[in-house]
Design a protein around this motif. Structure first.
Motif, PDB file in Angstrom:
ATOM      1  N   ALA A 509       0.828  -1.208   0.000  1.00  0.00           N
ATOM      2  CA  ALA A 509       0.000   0.000   0.000  1.00  0.00           C
ATOM      3  C   ALA A 509       0.865   1.262   0.000  1.00  0.00           C
ATOM      4  N   ASP A 510       1.916   1.277   0.812  1.00  0.00           N
ATOM      5  CA  ASP A 510       2.801   2.445   0.851  1.00  0.00           C
ATOM      6  C   ASP A 510       3.555   2.617  -0.466  1.00  0.00           C
ATOM      7  N   ALA A 511       3.955   1.503  -1.075  1.00  0.00           N
ATOM      8  CA  ALA A 511       4.645   1.586  -2.363  1.00  0.00           C
ATOM      9  C   ALA A 511       3.728   2.171  -3.432  1.00  0.00           C
ATOM     10  N   MET A 512       2.457   1.756  -3.434  1.00  0.00           N
ATOM     11  CA  MET A 512       1.505   2.293  -4.399  1.00  0.00           C
ATOM     12  C   MET A 512       1.264   3.780  -4.160  1.00  0.00           C
ATOM     13  N   ASP A 513       1.139   4.176  -2.906  1.00  0.00           N
ATOM     14  CA  ASP A 513       0.958   5.597  -2.590  1.00  0.00           C
ATOM     15  C   ASP A 513       2.159   6.421  -3.045  1.00  0.00           C
ATOM     16  N   THR A 514       3.347   5.865  -2.889  1.00  0.00           N
ATOM     17  CA  THR A 514       4.555   6.581  -3.309  1.00  0.00           C
ATOM     18  C   THR A 514       4.577   6.767  -4.820  1.00  0.00           C
ATOM     19  N   LEU A 515       4.203   5.726  -5.569  1.00  0.00           N
ATOM     20  CA  LEU A 515       4.169   5.842  -7.027  1.00  0.00           C
ATOM     21  C   LEU A 515       3.154   6.881  -7.481  1.00  0.00           C
ATOM     22  N   GLU A 516       2.036   6.966  -6.780  1.00  0.00           N
ATOM     23  CA  GLU A 516       0.998   7.921  -7.153  1.00  0.00           C
ATOM     24  C   GLU A 516       1.275   9.320  -6.627  1.00  0.00           C
ATOM     25  N   GLY A 517       2.341   9.468  -5.848  1.00  0.00           N
ATOM     26  CA  GLY A 517       2.675  10.781  -5.316  1.00  0.00           C
ATOM     27  C   GLY A 517       1.809  11.216  -4.162  1.00  0.00           C
ATOM     28  N   ARG A 518       1.165  10.272  -3.504  1.00  0.00           N
ATOM     29  CA  ARG A 518       0.295  10.612  -2.380  1.00  0.00           C
ATOM     30  C   ARG A 518       1.119  10.849  -1.122  1.00  0.00           C
ATOM     31  N   GLN A 519       0.863  11.946  -0.476  1.00  0.00           N
ATOM     32  CA  GLN A 519       1.543  12.282   0.765  1.00  0.00           C
ATOM     33  C   GLN A 519       0.747  11.738   1.944  1.00  0.00           C
ATOM     34  N   SER A 520       1.452  11.427   3.002  1.00  0.00           N
ATOM     35  CA  SER A 520       0.801  10.885   4.191  1.00  0.00           C
ATOM     36  C   SER A 520       1.450  11.469   5.433  1.00  0.00           C
ATOM     37  N   ASP A 521       0.634  11.630   6.471  1.00  0.00           N
ATOM     38  CA  ASP A 521       1.175  12.122   7.739  1.00  0.00           C
ATOM     39  C   ASP A 521       2.099  11.093   8.377  1.00  0.00           C
ATOM     40  N   LYS A 522       1.822   9.824   8.087  1.00  0.00           N
ATOM     41  CA  LYS A 522       2.638   8.756   8.650  1.00  0.00           C
ATOM     42  C   LYS A 522       3.863   8.508   7.777  1.00  0.00           C
ATOM     43  N   GLU A 523       4.910   8.048   8.411  1.00  0.00           N
ATOM     44  CA  GLU A 523       6.130   7.715   7.693  1.00  0.00           C
ATOM     45  C   GLU A 523       5.951   6.398   6.955  1.00  0.00           C
ATOM     46  N   ARG A 524       6.638   6.248   5.831  1.00  0.00           N
ATOM     47  CA  ARG A 524       6.575   4.998   5.086  1.00  0.00           C
ATOM     48  C   ARG A 524       7.084   3.850   5.954  1.00  0.00           C
ATOM     49  N   VAL A 525       6.509   2.680   5.744  1.00  0.00           N
ATOM     50  CA  VAL A 525       6.822   1.535   6.600  1.00  0.00           C
ATOM     51  C   VAL A 525       8.307   1.211   6.563  1.00  0.00           C
ATOM     52  N   TRP A 526       8.890   1.213   5.353  1.00  0.00           N
ATOM     53  CA  TRP A 526      10.296   0.822   5.252  1.00  0.00           C
ATOM     54  C   TRP A 526      11.215   1.854   5.899  1.00  0.00           C
ATOM     55  N   ASN A 527      10.812   3.124   5.888  1.00  0.00           N
ATOM     56  CA  ASN A 527      11.621   4.132   6.573  1.00  0.00           C
ATOM     57  C   ASN A 527      11.562   3.956   8.087  1.00  0.00           C
ATOM     58  N   THR A 528      10.383   3.569   8.591  1.00  0.00           N
ATOM     59  CA  THR A 528      10.260   3.303  10.024  1.00  0.00           C
ATOM     60  C   THR A 528      11.136   2.124  10.430  1.00  0.00           C
ATOM     61  N   ILE A 529      11.099   1.062   9.616  1.00  0.00           N
ATOM     62  CA  ILE A 529      11.926  -0.112   9.911  1.00  0.00           C
ATOM     63  C   ILE A 529      13.404   0.246   9.848  1.00  0.00           C
ATOM     64  N   GLN A 530      13.767   1.070   8.872  1.00  0.00           N
ATOM     65  CA  GLN A 530      15.162   1.481   8.758  1.00  0.00           C
ATOM     66  C   GLN A 530      15.594   2.307   9.967  1.00  0.00           C
ATOM     67  N   LYS A 531      14.705   3.173  10.443  1.00  0.00           N
ATOM     68  CA  LYS A 531      15.035   3.999  11.611  1.00  0.00           C
ATOM     69  C   LYS A 531      15.234   3.123  12.845  1.00  0.00           C
ATOM     70  N   VAL A 532      14.344   2.132  13.009  1.00  0.00           N
ATOM     71  CA  VAL A 532      14.497   1.203  14.133  1.00  0.00           C
ATOM     72  C   VAL A 532      15.810   0.435  14.011  1.00  0.00           C
ATOM     73  N   GLY A 533      16.146   0.035  12.781  1.00  0.00           N
ATOM     74  CA  GLY A 533      17.400  -0.681  12.567  1.00  0.00           C
ATOM     75  C   GLY A 533      18.613   0.166  12.902  1.00  0.00           C
ATOM     76  N   ARG A 534      18.545   1.450  12.570  1.00  0.00           N
ATOM     77  CA  ARG A 534      19.664   2.339  12.895  1.00  0.00           C
ATOM     78  C   ARG A 534      19.819   2.502  14.399  1.00  0.00           C
ATOM     79  N   ILE A 535      18.687   2.643  15.080  1.00  0.00           N
ATOM     80  CA  ILE A 535      18.748   2.750  16.542  1.00  0.00           C
ATOM     81  C   ILE A 535      19.307   1.468  17.143  1.00  0.00           C
ATOM     82  N   GLU A 536      18.889   0.330  16.579  1.00  0.00           N
ATOM     83  CA  GLU A 536      19.402  -0.957  17.056  1.00  0.00           C
ATOM     84  C   GLU A 536      20.913  -1.043  16.846  1.00  0.00           C
ATOM     85  N   ASP A 537      21.373  -0.626  15.659  1.00  0.00           N
ATOM     86  CA  ASP A 537      22.812  -0.618  15.401  1.00  0.00           C
ATOM     87  C   ASP A 537      23.543   0.304  16.372  1.00  0.00           C
TER      88      ASP A 537
END
Length: 571
Positions: A509-537
């Protein structure tokens, strides 16, 4: 005027993709919670055991068809097996034991990949990729019916001949769309590929406006997706004929998103990757094509043999062109033990002395080679993959693969601060030129492993985010389309848990929204996972620094005590 029309076409196409895709996502979310659903794909006890007793429901009607096909094949196989078991059970057991012992003795034997001429590769593409059916057929969920390879290089499609099937059971195509498709196919046969591509784009626009089936309000999303996928594949072949694989790539990805169960869609994607010299990705696409051919009931051995030949050629080319690393495949028949892995590494050091700065043995999922791949006998012959690198920096990120479910490979020492443009460029080059090529090669012989279901896609989505920061929109769209194609294929390749199914839905769903240029108040799922991974590192780094400091402090104390003791003894 033309640019405006092009933007309108792109908008309408994206809209129909979203309309077709979202019902699938909702359906999969619903079915993933029904553990005893009669429509779920049944898996044999052996497969469930090998994958850790996970349960899965594949959310498309096409895969329901594979259930009945495989059940029929399984019943026939069981009858034959029971008959043979009564005749020679001891003999078969002896042969099996001897085979396992033989494979175990070959533990340190590498498997060479013989050279495959380019002519053979082109022959496979002519027979299986550049197929132009006389009777325009579509990718509806029907059993495969192959009549064998003909002298003209054409093959039968998923649909049986018109005289042999009941047309009343199939969806009726919109008459205007059918006329447009026949005109486009006529131009294609006349080798007017540019004109044909334009007419197929017009047909795709008609499809996006609702003119896909004769009764649009009664049509199923699966059937509309099948027609759209068919048109996308025609655009792929047109652009390949025009020697413009860069234009064909997104169409190849979208055809898989719309119909991931059709093996030719994956094989056409492999052909596009080959033309772009992305051989590891071409090899994986060919491997999935061969598996999908078997999964959906394909029984023509000659077709599977051609796909495996193509898969093998792509692996060979990927290995030949790899400069940063070398590879060794080791046949395996028993449980992986630490002493066996060390033995494999010793052999690798002897045979590849120039690539020993960093040696990685993939224990997360065994690999399959096209020479011995037989999907009907589960599991097929498996291999242990060992990679060696000239430069330690090129391979050290693989250490996280064995310890994290969703590893983050981009190093960022200050996870709570925003990336500067210089940091973004550096990370993009690291991911695009160092990390993704190696991960793509590992996955070229690994259908599914013990990795998280989305682990092979997450890195591409992270890479797309970096491209977005640098405003490289065209490249970002291509990477996201490819990631969506892989996400759509995941449920066909491995068992997924309910949590993984929900993550798949969110990512799609987030990938489709990104392709369509739809903005969202929430962060993309993969960016959230990446942020958690950085904190874990970051936390792991703090822990390592603390332990190192503690060790040094303890050593200093011991040294001070020793000096005091020596001083007292001297006095």
């Amino acid at each position: 005027m033309e640019s405006c029309k092009s933007r309108n076409l792109e908008t309408t196409v994206k809209r129909v993709y979203r309309d077709l895709l979202i019902p699938k996502i909702n359906t999969s979310k619903k079915m993933s919670t029904l553990t005893n659903s009669p429509n779920s794909l049944e898996v044999s006890p052996e497969i469930k055991k090998s994958f850790g007793e996970k349960q899965t429901e594949i959310p498309t009607e096409r895969v329901k068809l594979t259930k009945s096909i495989k059940e029929k094949q399984s019943n026939e196989s069981e009858k034959v097996a029971l008959k043979r078991k009564a005749e020679g059970e001891e003999k078969l057991a002896g042969k099996k034991e001897a085979k396992i012992m033989e494979l175990d003795n070959q533990l340190v034997t590498t498997i060479p990949l013989p050279h495959i001429p380019l002519k053979n590769i082109m022959d496979v593409e002519m027979k299986l990729v550049y197929v132009d059916e006389e009777d325009v057929s579509y990718e509806f969920a029907q059993p495969y019916t192959f009549t064998g390879l003909q002298a003209t290089g054409q093959t039968a499609t998923m649909m049986p001949p018109a005289s042999a099937r009941d047309l009343t059971t199939l969806p009726q195509i919109d008459k205007w769309l059918q006329v447009a498709l026949k005109d486009a196919s006529s131009c294609y046969r006349q080798k007017k590929y540019a004109v044909a591509a334009g007419q197929f784009r017009t047909a795709l626009e008609l499809c996006s406006k609702g003119a896909a089936l004769g009764k649009p309000f009664e049509a199923h999303a699966e059937d509309i997706a099948s027609v759209a996928s068919f048109i996308e594949t025609k655009l792929v072949t047109c652009y390949l004929r025009m020697r413009k694989p860069d234009l064909a790539l997104n169409h190849a990805h979208r055809s898989i998103v719309l119909n991931p169960a059709y093996f030719r869609n994956h094989l056409r994607q492999a052909a596009v990757f080959r033309c772009l010299e992305r051989y590891s990705e071409a090899a994986r696409s060919a491997m999935i094509a061969d598996y999908m051919f078997w999964l959906c009931g394909g029984s023509e051995h000659c077709v599977s043999k051609l796909i495996k030949l193509y898969w093998q050629a792509m692996i060979e080319e990927a290995i030949t062109r790899a400069e940063a690393f070398s590879v060794m495949y080791t046949p395996f028949a028993t449980k992986i033990r630490a002493d066996k892995i060390e033995k494999v590494k010793e052999v690798f050091i002897r045979t590849h002395p120039a690539y020993v700065d960093c040696i990685y043995t993939d224990t997360q999922g065994l690999h399959v080679l096209p020479q011995t791949a037989d999907w009907s006998s589960f599991p097929p012959q498996q291999y242990l993959l060992t990679l060696g690198f000239k430069n330690k920096e090129d391979g050290k990120f693989l250490e996280k693969v064995s310890s994290r479910k969703l590893p983050t490979f981009t190093e960022h020492k200050t996870p709570f601060s925003l990336l500067t443009r210089e940091d973004t460029v550096r990370l993009m080059e690291t991911v695009g030129k160092r990390i993704l090529p190696i991960l793509d090669f590992i996955r070229s012989t690994q259908l599914n492993g013990d990795f998280h279901a989305c682990s092979g896609v997450m890195e591409k989505l992270h890479y797309a985010s970096l491209l977005s920061r640098l405003q490289r929109v065209k490249e970002q769209a291509q990477v996201i389309n490819q990631a969506m194609a892989e996400l759509a294929t995941v449920p066909y390749l491995q068992d997924i848990s309910q949590q993984e199914a929900e993550l798949l839905q969110l990512l799609m769903a987030d990938a489709m929204d990104t392709l369509e240029g739809r903005q969202s108040d929430k962060e993309r799922v993969w960016n959230t996972i990446q942020k958690v991974g950085r904190i874990e590192d970051f936390l792991y780094q703090l822990e390592d620094n603390f332990l190192k400091t503690k060790k040094l402090r303890t050593a200093r104390r011991q040294k001070t005590k020793l000096k005091r003791l020596q001083t007292v003894q001297q006095n």
